[in-house]
Design an enzyme around this catalytic site. Structure first.
Site, PDB file in Angstrom:
ATOM      1  N   TYR A  21       0.841  -1.196   0.000  1.00  0.00           N
ATOM      2  CA  TYR A  21       0.000   0.000   0.000  1.00  0.00           C
ATOM      3  C   TYR A  21       0.880   1.250   0.000  1.00  0.00           C
ATOM      4  CZ  TYR A  21      -3.653  -3.273   1.576  1.00  0.00           C
ATOM      5  OH  TYR A  21      -4.532  -4.330   1.711  1.00  0.00           O
ATOM      6  N   ARG A  80     -10.951   2.329  -9.030  1.00  0.00           N
ATOM      7  CA  ARG A  80     -12.377   2.025  -9.094  1.00  0.00           C
ATOM      8  C   ARG A  80     -13.002   2.365 -10.447  1.00  0.00           C
ATOM      9  NH1 ARG A  80     -14.454   5.068  -3.811  1.00  0.00           N
ATOM     10  NH2 ARG A  80     -12.998   6.611  -4.651  1.00  0.00           N
TER      11      ARG A  80
END
Length: 329
Positions: free
Chosen positions: A57, A244
């Site tokens: 991350y 997304r």
């Protein structure tokens, strides 16, 4: 806040756990380090003692942010959950190729799923440094690596447990068969897998296995990466670099279908003076086999709202009503 034991261990975690993927910025467009730190601290102040992160991350950024956020908190008051097995920094290709991606500065990266013994040991040392701690509460393989025997991977984790650098072992995205194989080498306490109202595939195999073998499930993306907050509509504009935009769950037809479901459960949320997101999180941790819901936040306000979902009290009738609507989705 509610606190629950992971599997058959004595490790207690908060039922709402802070998910620090977005805090790292990678695949979420960007990160504001100051706001991310404030979000973690605000979350802790309202009872969220557990934080889930990973080296990948932000290529270390998320772990560094978590380490900074907890610096002034007594170490035994927080539970650090991190991962291994996603390498972006190898000299040559090893393991399963995972993806072409870019770091937060736009530099191209190739990421591999690799969990060889020496790699696991190396990654643990790097995570300990970034987190500013001398032990990790839950160490989880991030994804299966088909090129490394599962026994080799978890022999390394067992060594780390013996050395006191790791307290407990977990997996992410493992099948029940893979979990059973890993169990021959180390005691697993959990499996972290995707689960939400609109993504319930784990209920077929993983949930029954984990219930039957006393393993906890950490549900990631319980809000389906923001879709189940009710704030996403067809035509929604994502920041550049936000993964997304290309996800099947964020295409117009699926967004419309999801919002129909959300409109049906909204009266229940309204009756509790709660947001849709809060209701969804509460419902998630009421599901059989689900121990923890991982909820990300970009700022303190979001973090506090996520934590306050624990205060919602649902009757059996309300849970059944929501279940029926979800089953009909």
């Amino acid at each position: 806040m509610e606190y629950r034991n992971l599997g058959n261990s004595d490790l207690q975690v908060s039922a709402i756990t802070f998910g620090a993927w977005a805090a790292g910025g990678w695949m979420w467009g960007s990160t504001d380090r100051k706001e991310a730190i404030e979000a973690i601290r605000a979350s802790y102040d309202v009872g969220v003692t557990s934080i889930d992160t990973a080296p990948i991350y932000g290529q270390g950024t998320s772990e560094e942010i978590v380490g900074e956020a907890i610096r002034d908190i007594s170490r035994d008051k927080v539970q650090l959950l991190t991962k291994f097995g996603m390498r972006w920094d190898l000299d040559s290709a090893k393991g399963d190729f995972a993806m072409h991606t870019k770091d937060n500065n736009g530099k191209a990266l190739d990421v591999y799923r690799y969990a060889g013994k020496e790699s696991v040991i190396y990654e643990c040392e790097q995570s300990l440094k970034r987190l500013g701690t001398d032990y990790i509460d839950l160490y989880q393989i991030h994804w299966p690596d088909s090129t490394t025997p599962i026994s080799e991977t978890f022999e390394a984790v067992s060594r780390l447990i013996e050395q006191g650098k790791v307290r407990y072992a977990g997996v992410c995205n493992y099948s029940s068969t893979q979990m059973a194989e890993a169990e021959q080498t180390v005691n697993l306490v959990s499996n972290q897998v995707p689960f939400s109202m609109v993504n319930r595939s784990i209920e077929v195999e993983t949930v029954p296995y984990c219930i039957g073998h006393d393993k906890s499930i950490l549900a990631y993306s319980p809000l389906q990466r923001g879709l189940l907050t009710g704030k996403i509509h067809p035509g929604y504009t994502f920041q550049e670099g936000d993964h997304r935009a290309s996800s099947p769950h964020f295409q117009p037809a699926f967004i419309e279908k999801t919002n129909v479901l959300l409109n049906k459960i909204k009266p229940i949320a309204d009756s509790k003076n709660a947001s849709l997101g809060q209701l969804v999180l509460r419902w998630t941790i009421e599901r059989p086999g689900i121990t923890v819901a991982l909820a990300g936040a970009r700022n303190a306000q979001q973090a506090i709202q996520n934590a306050q979902s624990i205060d919602i009290q649902l009757t059996m009738e309300e849970i059944e009503r929501i279940n029926q609507l979800v089953d009909d989705f």
